[in-house]
Design an enzyme around this catalytic site. Structure first.
Site: not given
Length: 418
Positions: A128, A130, A135, A326, A328, A333
């Site tokens: 899941h 991404k 380089d 979508h 997350k 603080d």
């Protein structure tokens, strides 16, 4: 000691060394750029791919054959044509067998699929994550798939997805690169190669692993206490780093003194994380939780079952329905933040391969905090009194949905989900 016993000892030493290498480390002297939505992410990613001279590595759960997917695909083809080594990892369920993939081998693009079937050699897990590295100098981590911002399962969204990624330069990029490399090898051979990750200890190093762990902890604490911006790449898998992301959240929430801002589309964590939020609210920390809605109907019914204990403790809950939430992300603080792919549910915390970046004292945290507070303003607050007056039928449906989810996750995680 027998020869067999000696081999076992050496193997154990290697695995233990690798275990401590895998635990996340904070590094300083990184450049962090917060990217909001696919528009910013795809522009940055494609620009870096077009400037690539040696290598491009990309790992994603979803790769769509839409306008955004075609733009990224074209950039990958251009890079391969220049002689750049291009590698792409997609998930076997998250990504369909696209026609564009058929031209990749002839163009020089290497492609591997993680767990092509629902139950495969890696069990039920999905990649899941991404991630991207160009380089070995620029890295990306976040929640943004290769998919058009305004499309969701064939439906047009009223506004672009609420989502984030980070562009990174500096020492942390090597950790992202290593994670993709391990995944690439693992898909090929079906397990994690013993030599695929550098252990912290050489075979001749006699220092104790406990000492090594303490040194790393001291180094992290020195960076935090000194107020120096630092970054850690935190990945979870089903071999060694099973609870790495959850523990990162628990550590930050446990140390919170003033404010916790948390946004997540699928909020079904286990008891530890829920209790941490409750305890934080009870000790006077302002806790604001923004939850996504209207993607999976079952979760829309199940998640509200958890609201009771949170609301009673003083946690402020809001449901975001302006568009598809979508992202997350979280800020604690104003000096700790995280951006990544991990939802706060059993699949992400217990089964899937996930990756987050943790930021401490970085200037990009202020922009992330501002974005979360903006989402709070756009969301529908959950009123405790109104929540308590829900009809019996609604309460029953919520309980059934939550209980069904919990039983299913207990089975899938072999009792790991609590």
């Amino acid at each position: 000691m027998s020869a067999g016993g000696g081999r076992f000892s050496r193997l154990r030493h290697t695995l233990l060394g690798r275990r401590y290498w895998q635990r996340y480390r904070f590094t300083s002297n990184n450049e962090v750029k917060l990217l909001r939505s696919g528009d910013e992410f795809f522009d940055a990613l494609i620009e870096r791919i077009d400037a690539a001279e040696q290598s491009v590595a990309l790992e994603t759960y979803i790769f769509c054959d839409d306008e955004s997917g075609q733009a990224v695909n074209d950039a990958l083809l251009r890079a391969a044509k220049r002689g750049v080594r291009v590698r792409v990892i997609t998930d076997g369920i998250g990504t369909a067998r696209l026609k564009m993939f058929e031209q990749w081998p002839a163009a020089g693009i290497e492609h591997r699929i993680y767990n092509p079937h629902i139950f495969g050699r890696f069990g039920f897990s999905r990649t899941h994550r991404k991630l991207a590295v160009v380089d070995n100098e620029v890295g990306y981590c976040g929640g943004i798939n290769i998919v058009d911002d305004y499309e969701n399962n064939g439906q047009k969204l009223p506004y672009r997805r609420w989502d984030f990624a980070v562009e990174l330069r500096g020492p942390v990029v090597s950790d992202i690169r290593d994670a993709i490399e391990v995944q690439w090898r693992r898909i090929h051979v079906g397990h994690r190669p013993l030599d695929s990750i550098k252990p912290d200890l050489s075979p001749h190093d006699t220092s104790s692993l406990g000492s090594l762990r303490r040194r790393r902890r001291r180094r992290n604490e020195e960076l935090w206490a000194g107020g120096e911006p630092c970054v850690a790449f935190v990945a979870r898998d089903n071999l060694i780093n099973r609870r790495a992301i959850e523990k990162a959240y628990l550590a930050a929430i446990g140390q919170a003194r003033h404010e916790i801002l948390l946004a997540n589309p699928y909020f079904m964590p286990g008891r530890k994380l829920r209790r941490a939020l409750v305890y934080a609210a009870r000790r006077g920390v302002e806790v604001k939780l923004i939850i996504g809605r209207k993607e999976f109907k079952a979760l829309d019914y199940a998640v509200p079952f958890l609201y009771n204990a949170l609301l009673r403790a003083g946690v402020q809950i809001a449901e975001y329905e302006k568009t598809l939430l979508h992202g997350k992300v979280a800020v604690v603080d104003s000096n700790w933040g995280t951006v990544g792919s991990s939802n706060l549910d059993a699949l992400s915390l217990m089964l899937n391969n996930e990756a987050n970046v943790v930021l401490v004292n970085d200037q990009s945290i202020a922009r992330l905090r501002e974005a979360i507070l903006g989402a709070v303003a756009d969301a529908r607050p959950i009123d405790e009194a109104h929540y308590e007056k829900r009809p019996a039928r609604v309460r029953a449906i919520s309980w059934i949905a939550y209980t069904s989810y919990r039983v299913a996750m207990k089975v899938l995680t072999v009792g790991g989900y609590d």
